[in-house]
Design a protein around this motif. Sequence first.
Motif, PDB file in Angstrom:
ATOM      1  N   ALA A 151      52.421  21.001  75.894  1.00 47.68           N
ATOM      2  CA  ALA A 151      52.875  20.944  74.502  1.00 47.68           C
ATOM      3  C   ALA A 151      54.037  21.886  74.211  1.00 47.68           C
ATOM      4  O   ALA A 151      54.899  21.575  73.394  1.00 47.68           O
ATOM      5  N   PHE A 152      54.067  23.049  74.859  1.00 45.26           N
ATOM      6  CA  PHE A 152      55.040  24.070  74.468  1.00 45.26           C
ATOM      7  C   PHE A 152      56.069  24.406  75.537  1.00 45.26           C
ATOM      8  O   PHE A 152      56.717  25.438  75.462  1.00 45.26           O
TER       9      PHE A 152
ATOM     10  N   LEU B  36      38.625  25.568  79.807  1.00 50.82           N
ATOM     11  CA  LEU B  36      39.761  26.478  79.931  1.00 50.82           C
ATOM     12  C   LEU B  36      40.935  25.789  80.637  1.00 50.82           C
ATOM     13  O   LEU B  36      42.086  25.916  80.201  1.00 50.82           O
ATOM     14  N   ILE B  37      40.657  25.042  81.694  1.00 52.07           N
ATOM     15  CA  ILE B  37      41.728  24.336  82.403  1.00 52.07           C
ATOM     16  C   ILE B  37      42.367  23.291  81.496  1.00 52.07           C
ATOM     17  O   ILE B  37      43.596  23.143  81.465  1.00 52.07           O
ATOM     18  N   ILE B  38      41.567  22.566  80.740  1.00 51.06           N
ATOM     19  CA  ILE B  38      42.104  21.558  79.815  1.00 51.06           C
ATOM     20  C   ILE B  38      42.975  22.219  78.759  1.00 51.06           C
ATOM     21  O   ILE B  38      44.067  21.741  78.434  1.00 51.06           O
ATOM     22  N   PHE B  39      42.520  23.349  78.211  1.00 53.04           N
ATOM     23  CA  PHE B  39      43.282  24.061  77.182  1.00 53.04           C
ATOM     24  C   PHE B  39      44.619  24.556  77.736  1.00 53.04           C
ATOM     25  O   PHE B  39      45.665  24.382  77.099  1.00 53.04           O
ATOM     26  N   VAL B  40      44.604  25.167  78.915  1.00 52.79           N
ATOM     27  CA  VAL B  40      45.841  25.702  79.501  1.00 52.79           C
ATOM     28  C   VAL B  40      46.811  24.566  79.815  1.00 52.79           C
ATOM     29  O   VAL B  40      48.015  24.671  79.553  1.00 52.79           O
ATOM     30  N   THR B  41      46.303  23.462  80.361  1.00 48.50           N
ATOM     31  CA  THR B  41      47.166  22.327  80.672  1.00 48.50           C
ATOM     32  C   THR B  41      47.797  21.753  79.398  1.00 48.50           C
ATOM     33  O   THR B  41      49.000  21.467  79.361  1.00 48.50           O
TER      34      THR B  41
ATOM     35  N   LEU C   5      58.159  20.622  80.041  1.00 49.21           N
ATOM     36  CA  LEU C   5      57.458  19.632  80.867  1.00 49.21           C
ATOM     37  C   LEU C   5      57.110  18.367  80.092  1.00 49.21           C
ATOM     38  O   LEU C   5      56.960  17.297  80.682  1.00 49.21           O
ATOM     39  N   ARG C   6      56.976  18.483  78.784  1.00 48.41           N
ATOM     40  CA  ARG C   6      56.595  17.316  77.984  1.00 48.41           C
ATOM     41  C   ARG C   6      57.651  16.218  78.035  1.00 48.41           C
ATOM     42  O   ARG C   6      57.354  15.061  77.769  1.00 48.41           O
ATOM     43  N   GLU C   7      58.876  16.567  78.380  1.00 51.70           N
ATOM     44  CA  GLU C   7      59.938  15.568  78.461  1.00 51.70           C
ATOM     45  C   GLU C   7      59.712  14.594  79.610  1.00 51.70           C
ATOM     46  O   GLU C   7      60.268  13.504  79.620  1.00 51.70           O
ATOM     47  N   TYR C   8      58.917  14.977  80.602  1.00 53.35           N
ATOM     48  CA  TYR C   8      58.656  14.105  81.738  1.00 53.35           C
ATOM     49  C   TYR C   8      57.521  13.121  81.480  1.00 53.35           C
ATOM     50  O   TYR C   8      57.263  12.251  82.296  1.00 53.35           O
TER      51      TYR C   8
END
Length: 167
Positions: free
Chosen positions: A62-63, A52-57, A66-69
């Motif tokens: 992805a959406f 669950l933690i991996i999925f939420v992270t 934050l992915r820009e960092y």
Amino acid sequence: MSAKKLKKERLKKHLFTKNRLVILNDDTFEEIFSLRLTLMNVFVVAGVGAILIIFVTTFIIAFTPLREYIPGYPSTELKRNATELALKSDSLEFAIKKNEAYLQSIQKVLNGNLEYAKVNKDSILAIAVDTLPDLELTPSEKEMELRREVEQEEQKSPVKPSQKGKK
């Protein structure tokens, strides 16, 4: 029994033995919380929690912006700028081609290779525009055969093509 089988039985017994987790008040020894667990339940809950933690992270990265960092992901502003620059460069290339064609025709006139009456800026620009080659648009034999089959199926079908979307 063999040693392997005894080991498996002992492990199975150890995994499914019920234990009690109790939380006590240290001063009064009053029981605050109690829970019956097996070692297998703890492993299952820990595994599901990790997944669950991996999925939420993954979802957050992805959406969200934050992915820009993360190195390797371009920013949305960078993508937008690249698209704008590509469009501008295409239009500038086209303008340069038109100007070069115009200058070449002017040079021809100045050198005397072309008559003055035939030089027209609009006609020169029209010639410089890239045109598509003439394509042979006659249907092949296979295409004609497919068209005949489709026409035959449409004639056999009681539903008209305009009524298909309404049903």
